[in-house]
Design a protein around this motif. Structure first.
Motif, mmCIF file in Angstrom:
data_model
loop_
_atom_site.group_PDB
_atom_site.id
_atom_site.type_symbol
_atom_site.label_atom_id
_atom_site.label_comp_id
_atom_site.label_asym_id
_atom_site.label_seq_id
_atom_site.Cartn_x
_atom_site.Cartn_y
_atom_site.Cartn_z
ATOM 1 N N LEU A 93 4.756 11.911 1.258
ATOM 2 C CA LEU A 93 5.562 10.873 2.032
ATOM 3 C C LEU A 93 4.098 9.987 2.757
ATOM 4 N N ALA A 94 4.383 8.856 2.926
ATOM 5 C CA ALA A 94 3.782 7.962 4.033
ATOM 6 C C ALA A 94 3.871 8.310 5.613
ATOM 7 N N PRO A 106 12.134 2.361 4.457
ATOM 8 C CA PRO A 106 13.152 3.505 3.614
ATOM 9 C C PRO A 106 11.685 4.202 4.028
ATOM 10 N N PRO A 107 11.613 5.461 3.541
ATOM 11 C CA PRO A 107 10.769 5.773 3.403
ATOM 12 C C PRO A 107 10.068 5.460 2.338
ATOM 13 N N ARG A 108 8.456 6.177 1.850
ATOM 14 C CA ARG A 108 7.414 5.264 0.985
ATOM 15 C C ARG A 108 6.820 6.343 0.220
ATOM 16 N N VAL A 109 6.125 6.358 -0.626
ATOM 17 C CA VAL A 109 5.531 7.284 -1.021
ATOM 18 C C VAL A 109 4.266 6.339 -1.554
ATOM 19 N N VAL A 110 3.122 7.388 -1.590
ATOM 20 C CA VAL A 110 2.237 6.720 -2.041
ATOM 21 C C VAL A 110 0.981 8.050 -2.912
ATOM 22 N N VAL A 111 -0.115 7.746 -2.976
ATOM 23 C CA VAL A 111 -0.745 8.628 -4.093
ATOM 24 C C VAL A 111 -2.145 8.056 -3.702
ATOM 25 N N ARG A 112 -3.005 9.931 -3.528
ATOM 26 C CA ARG A 112 -3.356 10.695 -2.831
ATOM 27 C C ARG A 112 -4.594 10.321 -4.280
ATOM 28 N N PRO A 113 -6.430 9.946 -4.157
ATOM 29 C CA PRO A 113 -6.894 9.549 -4.733
ATOM 30 C C PRO A 113 -7.302 10.619 -5.345
ATOM 31 N N HIS A 133 0.799 -0.989 0.101
ATOM 32 C CA HIS A 133 0.059 -0.238 -0.148
ATOM 33 C C HIS A 133 0.487 1.077 0.143
ATOM 34 N N GLY A 134 2.035 0.699 -0.440
ATOM 35 C CA GLY A 134 2.717 2.358 -0.194
ATOM 36 C C GLY A 134 4.369 2.075 -1.425
#
Length: 743
Positions: free
Chosen positions: A197-198, A205-212, A138-139
């Motif tokens: 960033l999540a 490590p740092p994670r990237v998520v995309v908002r809807p 999920h990220g």
């Protein structure tokens, strides 16, 4: 009567934070301390006479409270400090949300929205009220290059590092709602503009998520010409909240003029952790199309996008890359700056910028000369830079390595559509070549060309990874300068001494805009500041000239020396086609600079981290002790003798500030070593601020342990050492922080 004894506090930074208090807490002393803070009040849970938990409201200054709680005024006669046992040795603390929790897929909560929490771990060392993290599916783990940028940003608070800006003029009618609707359409179609960033998770490590969905950040104001530079600087220095706000913000400035038609100046500020220069050109082109279409939505999301790129990077086999860069990384002792170290010759703060250009005729002549020797313009610029590096260190008669970083687009990868994908793909890769007085120019050009070809398969590998594979010490930099060359097809119609050109995305749409009475100027670039002492940027201008800009760190290189470097580079580029053949030696070429001084530079500043005890090895973790204000760095020497854990024990050179602490911790964060912050009373405010900043850039925030003041409390060093050992053991087991193998 027992001797006075203060509590020892462990802070778990989070939303909200919580404090574990070990030792006697004087009820009469607690209330006046809490009265110093605005409401709401913390919630106190007593577990025993010497073990308490304080759950703090959101935005409560946990560091300041820790300093007050451990100060002499809270000490009282009591039984000895309770030992800090293993996890599970006491009842659970009250639940509280922590930054150790992470967001679900493509979702980020509003900043003020409370989140559900699960049960928390048990024991005096159970300092994190952790919500169970969502699966990593999920990220997406940030790419290695993104992690390098985030580390560079977090270790230089208040400096605006890795923040780039583009501005352009808009003449004619500008409908604010249509402008906003156009950017909304671009935001809906481009995942990178909805990326954040999540929340950090231990051991990841740092994670990237995309908002809807996301709303573009657009502001409008009136501004006189004299205030423009102040606005640009203020926007650069204004921190991005990469966990909530996204990577791009735009300001419309209605210009106030004494004469001439009114106009609007547009300033776009973006963070390089998610958007690079080429991406900004792609986004602007999409914006103009959307504006001409009245902002109406057409089509779905662009693919591939940032998520596809991160999946692709995650799936690469590191074996061949590690084997190549283990051989190709610059060796120790390479010349890394075109200047000679002569002590502290700079002594200023901030960055300087100097600019010169080749005329169109000189540029064509240089291009033809390069082609005649089987090279490109960019290769010749790199060769001239390598000559300056050699000249500054040419006391060595035999060929010796010079090293710099060369920026690549990062889009020459085996991912369909990467060329047109906005994201953070641009990447500086180290280049090392041997240069000696008898080296022929054709051989130098060939070596640089071969290196460029060799690295095309590894444009996705980061400088941080290469440093790790090189085996060099954490504070031993591979390179200290970057050479950036943008090819002609990406460049704009003009440039200036403070700005570099960018692609002109409106060029193909100019007639359609003119039909609506709108004329827009080409965008111009304010390049990002980084931790590199010198950056050379080469770009073509609109009339065919080659603009050369040097951005330098004034703490290492003075303005006059940076200007001298650029002047000598320009002299070489002008004279190479006139006086140099392929068989000409380096010594003969450098004769063109006879009589010119060798620029000077300051020595590289020493590391702010002072080792107290070495650790057991990689993965053992780092405990960083922060000196309270006014204390010497030797204040922890006694504590070091009581430390028995496997962790590296270090302190920060006094006087400590956030920059020194974060810079010292950078290598540990890069290696994903478990980190713990600690100190005596007075160090809590700084330590807590450092932990919060680490969390804001995607890493799990370290726990903070604060003890009593030596001299005011007997055995303060021993008590703090005991709590540090238990806290570090808990963190290493997964309570907070953590390590993971390289991406």
């Amino acid at each position: 009567m027992a001797a006075p004894q203060a509590v020892t506090v462990v802070i778990a930074p989070g939303r909200p934070s919580s404090l574990e208090l070990h030792g006697p807490l004087a009820p009469a002393a607690l209330e006046p301390l809490l009265d110093r803070f605005p409401p709401p009040r913390p919630a106190l849970r007593r577990h025993s006479p010497v073990h308490h938990t304080l759950r703090l409201p959101l935005s409560f200054d946990a560091g300041r409270l820790a300093d007050l709680l451990t100060g002499p005024e809270t000490a009282e006669p009591a039984e000895p400090l309770a030992s800090v046992g293993p996890v599970g040795s006491a009842e659970p603390v009250e639940s509280a949300e922590s930054v150790a929790s992470v967001e679900p897929a493509d979702s980020v909560e509003p900043a003020d929205a409370p989140a559900p929490v699960d049960s928390v771990p048990r024991g005096p060392a159970a300092f994190v009220a952790a919500r169970r993290p969502y699966p990593l599916s999920h990220g997406h783990p940030a790419a290695p290059r993104q992690q390098d940028i985030l580390l560079g940003s977090l270790t230089h608070p208040g400096a605006g590092f890795h923040v780039e800006q583009v501005h352009w003029h808009w003449y004619g009618p500008l409908d604010p709602e249509r402008f906003r609707a156009a950017w909304q359409r671009v935001t809906d179609q481009e995942a990178v503009l909805r990326a954040v960033l999540a929340r950090p998770a231990p051991h990841h490590p740092p994670r990237v998520v995309v908002r809807p969905s996301a709303v573009p950040q657009i502001a409008r104001r009136s501004q006189g010409a004299a205030e423009w530079n102040a606005l640009v600087a203020a926007e650069r220095l204004r921190e991005f909240d990469l966990m909530r706000g996204g990577p791009l913000r735009i300001v419309l400035v209605d210009e106030v003029r004494d004469a001439g038609p009114p106009g609007t100046r547009i300033l776009a500020t973006y963070h390089q952790a998610l958007i690079d220069t080429r991406s900004m050109g792609l986004l602007l082109r999409s914006f103009y199309r959307a504006y001409l279409d009245d902002g109406r939505a057409r089509g779905g999301e662009r693919r591939p996008d940032v998520r596809d790129h991160l999946r692709w990077v995650r799936g690469q086999d590191l074996g061949p890359a590690r084997e190549f860069w283990s051989r190709a990384a610059p060796p120790a002792g390479a010349a890394t700056l075109p200047a000679r170290a002569t002590g502290d010759v700079a002594g200023r703060r901030g960055h300087g910028r100097t600019w010169q250009r080749l005329t169109p005729h000189e540029t064509v002549r240089l291009r033809d000369w390069a082609a005649g020797h089987g090279a490109t313009e960019s290769t010749v610029v790199q060769a001239a830079w390598a000559l300056l590096l050699h000249r500054a260190h040419r006391a060595r008669p035999a060929p010796a390595p010079v090293a710099f970083a060369a920026a690549v687009s990062g889009r020459g990868i085996a991912l369909d559509g990467a060329e047109g994908m906005p994201g953070a793909l641009a990447n500086p890769l180290p280049v090392a070549v041997d240069v000696g007085p008898r080296t022929r120019m054709r051989d130098l050009l060939a070596a640089l060309t071969d290196r460029a070809l060799d690295t095309t398969a590894y444009e996705w590998v980061s400088a941080g990874q290469i440093h790790g594979w090189s085996g060099r010490a954490a504070d031993d930099e591979l390179t200290e300068s970057v050479v950036v060359f943008q090819p002609p097809d990406l460049l704009a119609a003009r440039s200036g001494p403070l700005c570099g050109p960018l692609s002109d995305p409106a060029a193909e749409l100019r007639e359609d805009l003119a039909a609506e009475g709108v004329r827009v100027g080409p965008p111009e670039l304010f390049g990002a500041h980084t931790g590199v002492p010198m950056t050379l940027a080469a770009r073509h201008d609109g009339v065919g000239g080659l603009a050369l800009t040097v951005v330098h760190d004034r703490a290492r290189v003075a303005d006059a020396d940076a200007s001298e470097c650029l002047a000598q580079l320009l002299r070489l580029l002008r004279d190479l086609p006139l006086a140099v053949e392929g068989s000409t030696s380096v010594e003969e070429v450098l004769g063109l600079l006879e009589g010119r001084p060798v620029p000077r530079m300051a020595h590289r500043p020493p590391s702010s981290l002072r080792l107290l005890r070495p650790g057991a090895g990689p993965g053992a973790g780092v405990i960083c002790l922060i000196p309270p204000p006014g204390s010497p760095e030797t204040c922890y020497d006694v504590l070091a003798r009581d430390h028995r854990g496997p962790q590296t024990l270090a302190t920060v050179t006094a006087p400590a500030d956030a920059t020194a602490c974060l810079t010292a911790l950078g290598p540990a964060l890069a290696a994903r070593e478990p980190v713990l912050l600690g100190g005596y009373s007075g160090a809590g405010a700084l330590a807590y601020g450092v932990a919060q900043r680490i969390a804001a850039h995607g890493w799990a925030p370290p726990l903070v342990a604060i003890g009593g003041v030596p001299g005011a409390v007997p055995d303060a060093a021993r008590d703090l050492a005991a709590v540090l050992a238990a806290t570090a053991a808990h963190a290493a087991a997964g309570g907070a922080g953590g390590a993971e193998g390289p991406v």
